[in-house]
Every structure is written in structure tokens, then in C-alpha cells.
Design a protein around this motif. Sequence first.
Motif, mmCIF file in Angstrom:
data_model
loop_
_atom_site.group_PDB
_atom_site.id
_atom_site.type_symbol
_atom_site.label_atom_id
_atom_site.label_comp_id
_atom_site.label_asym_id
_atom_site.label_seq_id
_atom_site.Cartn_x
_atom_site.Cartn_y
_atom_site.Cartn_z
ATOM 1 N N GLY A 75 -34.333 77.783 54.662
ATOM 2 C CA GLY A 75 -34.174 76.701 54.189
ATOM 3 C C GLY A 75 -33.967 77.363 52.681
ATOM 4 O O GLY A 75 -35.090 78.069 51.897
ATOM 5 N N GLY A 125 -29.806 79.182 54.285
ATOM 6 C CA GLY A 125 -29.645 77.915 53.831
ATOM 7 C C GLY A 125 -28.296 77.267 54.560
ATOM 8 O O GLY A 125 -27.254 77.640 54.654
ATOM 9 N N SER A 173 -27.510 77.819 59.288
ATOM 10 C CA SER A 173 -28.307 77.001 59.698
ATOM 11 C C SER A 173 -29.240 77.726 60.846
ATOM 12 O O SER A 173 -28.594 78.212 61.562
ATOM 13 C CB SER A 173 -27.927 75.612 60.319
ATOM 14 O OG SER A 173 -27.355 74.724 59.635
ATOM 15 N N THR A 204 -37.663 73.635 55.319
ATOM 16 C CA THR A 204 -36.311 72.984 55.698
ATOM 17 C C THR A 204 -36.209 71.610 55.119
ATOM 18 O O THR A 204 -35.305 70.986 55.263
ATOM 19 C CB THR A 204 -36.383 72.772 57.349
ATOM 20 O OG1 THR A 204 -37.860 72.482 57.658
ATOM 21 C CG2 THR A 204 -36.172 74.324 57.892
#
Length: 406
Positions: free
Chosen positions: A11, A36, A81, A109
Motif C-alpha cells: 500500500g 502501490g 498490486s 491497503t
Amino acid sequence: MPEPKRILIVGAGLAGASAAATLRENGYDGEVTVLGAEAHRPYELPPLSKKILLGEADEPDWVRGEGFWAAHEADLRSGTSATRIDLGARVVSDGRGGRHSYDRLLLATGSHPRALPVPGTDIPGVYALRTLDDALALRAAFAGSPRVVVVGTGWIGTEAAAAARHHGADVTLVDMLPGPLWSLGPQISGVFADLHSEHGVQWRLGSGIERVTGGPGGVAGVRLADGTELPADVVLIAVGAAPRVGLAHAAGLELADEGGLTVDATLRTSAPDVYAAGDIAAQWHPRYGRRIRVEHWANAKNQGTHVAANLLGGSEPYERSPYFFTDQYDLGCEYRGIADPSTDELVVRGDLGKREFIAFWLRDGRVQAAMNVNMWDDGDALQSLVDGDVTVTVDQLREGDLAALG
């Protein structure tokens, strides 16, 4: 506890990026990797519904300068991701086929906009607001003074309505609740209702949504549960956010009944060497003696900064009280603490009608929360009252020296 050699952060929002930056700024020289999902480098969310929607800025407030991450040898993987966490192997897989080993893992996240479970929300012209790209697209949609329907009268909905009116749009706010920002109680809700009405916003309150109408060519309107048709060129769905916990849940981490990921006072999850911060963290909070989850900007920033030391072996609890702010038209305000307006006593210092006041929520003689509206001189005193274990009276809050009370 030995210092970890590899810290992985999933995240790249404010919580995760703040943790990574703090690690480097405090001298940690091990590996730091940040995954990210967005293509942009880390940024803060508040300007999206404020300066950017208003057209006062084209960029958000970046967490650090453009060259920071490379200069500090933090491996920022934008557009990447995470797809799976293997707690036993201490490995996180990503959507590009990468595998990332860790000694300590931070999950940050964030949240995603809640969907409205009615037909038509996939029609062109229906928007959500969570990312920089969302904000730029919505601002462009506001241009040309369209008819805008905003579904949801929370902070995002009311801020977006103010921005749309700034661009000259015709705006209708729709909600099942009796008033905007109803979580603050009817009196404070009334202040914001009057504010928006004075600026030309129309209301459809106490009403559900049956569907969004239109077709491939674009949105045509919103049909309410009573059959009323609201014409619209732009529809914003702003009915809250939900924590992104799917990855954590699939890995077997404990989820909280309150929503989010269960963490202790130090932000540690149910798994060894795995922590969480920001929107997803349902923390056992020492100050309140219960579990809370906070989705506001300050919480993400402060938890991210705080957890950095614990990732290195510290065990300090996170004890800050929640804080947020809003700017709508000529009204600015800050809110500190956690109140229950359904049971706490509302005490007002100043003038609600002039929108220059401080609202206190009092329980058993102690201030649970304080909200200053267009009054900026007492921020430190309000924080002390919210954080301090002091007993005060209604008269003291209305007329007394606030700095002396804390």
C-alpha cells in the motif's frame, strides 16, 4: 528483537508511504520495498475533494518530493498490486509475477468507495471519488455547469457538492438520512444544511435510490424510490468507503467485528511480524479502551509515522485521538476526538447561526470531542480537553478560559 533486514509495505497511500519515509529519515538502512497499485507516486487524499475539485490545484500534496524515494533507496513499485500473502514463507506475490520476501510486513491497503447496489451505476457519467484520477475526471465533468446529483451527504458528498456549485453546476444532494453529516447530530447537521441551501443546493432527504437512468451515451438521471426522476448529467456516488481487507483475509489474518483488520495497541496484527496502519487498522486504542477504526487523513499519516519504530522492534502503543477537517464554501472546521451525538451532551460556544462556534460533546463531565467552526485560536486547548482526563462544566465550556481548563 533483532532489527529486520527487509521491510515490505503493501500500500503506497499516506499510511504506507509515511512509514517508509520515516524509516529512512530515522536512519534505517535495510531494504524497504513499497508496493502501490496506483501509477502515481504517494500522495495525500484531502486535496482531491477540496483544492483539486475546486480547480485551485492540478496536483495533490505529495507525501515526499519526486526524487525522495530514489535518493533514499526506497524501492517504490508504483502500479504494482499485491495479490497473495504467504505468512508461513513470509512472501508476498504481486500481479506482475514478482515475489517479495520480508522480515517485517506492513499492510496499508486503505479503502475503496462503497458501491450503490442499484442498477445503472456502470453508466458513463457516474463517478466515485477516491483517487487523483477520479478527482481530475470529476472536475472535468463539473465544467460547463451540468446537472449534478450527489448520492450521499457525508464529508465527500458535501465537499463535492460545494465544488460543483463553485463551477456553476445545478446540484441536488440525495440521502436516506434526515440531513447532511447526520453523524454529528441534528443541530450541527442543520448548520451544514443551511450552508448548502444558501449556496443553491437542492435536497432529497429521507429517500432511497431505485436506479440510475441512462444508457451507453451517458447518464440521464436518478430515479428515487418514490418514483421521482431527478435529471442529471453527472452522478457522484458518495456513500462511504470500505476497508480493503481481502488480501489480509485470504492470508488468514484476523478481521475485526467493527470492520477492518484486527491490530493491538502497537498496530500489530494476529500474525508474527505483520502490522497494519491507516484505514484498514481496527486498533485496540488505549485511550478509549476499545477497538476503533478511523478513515481520516491524520490517522493514516500519524499511524504510518508511528508504526515505523515498531517495525524495527519497538512496542509503543498508538494513542492519538482522531482528527479531521473540512472546507466548504466559506466554512472551515476541525474535529478532534470521538463522540456519540445520540447520547453525549452537545455544548455550543459561540453562534451557530453565524457559523462561528465551537461544539463540544460532553459525557460524564468530560469532553469526548470538540469541533471548531471558523474559529482558529483554540486548537491546542481543544486538543488538551479531548485528550485530558479533566472534569468540566457546561458553563466553563461556554464562557470560560479554554486554555486554563485543560
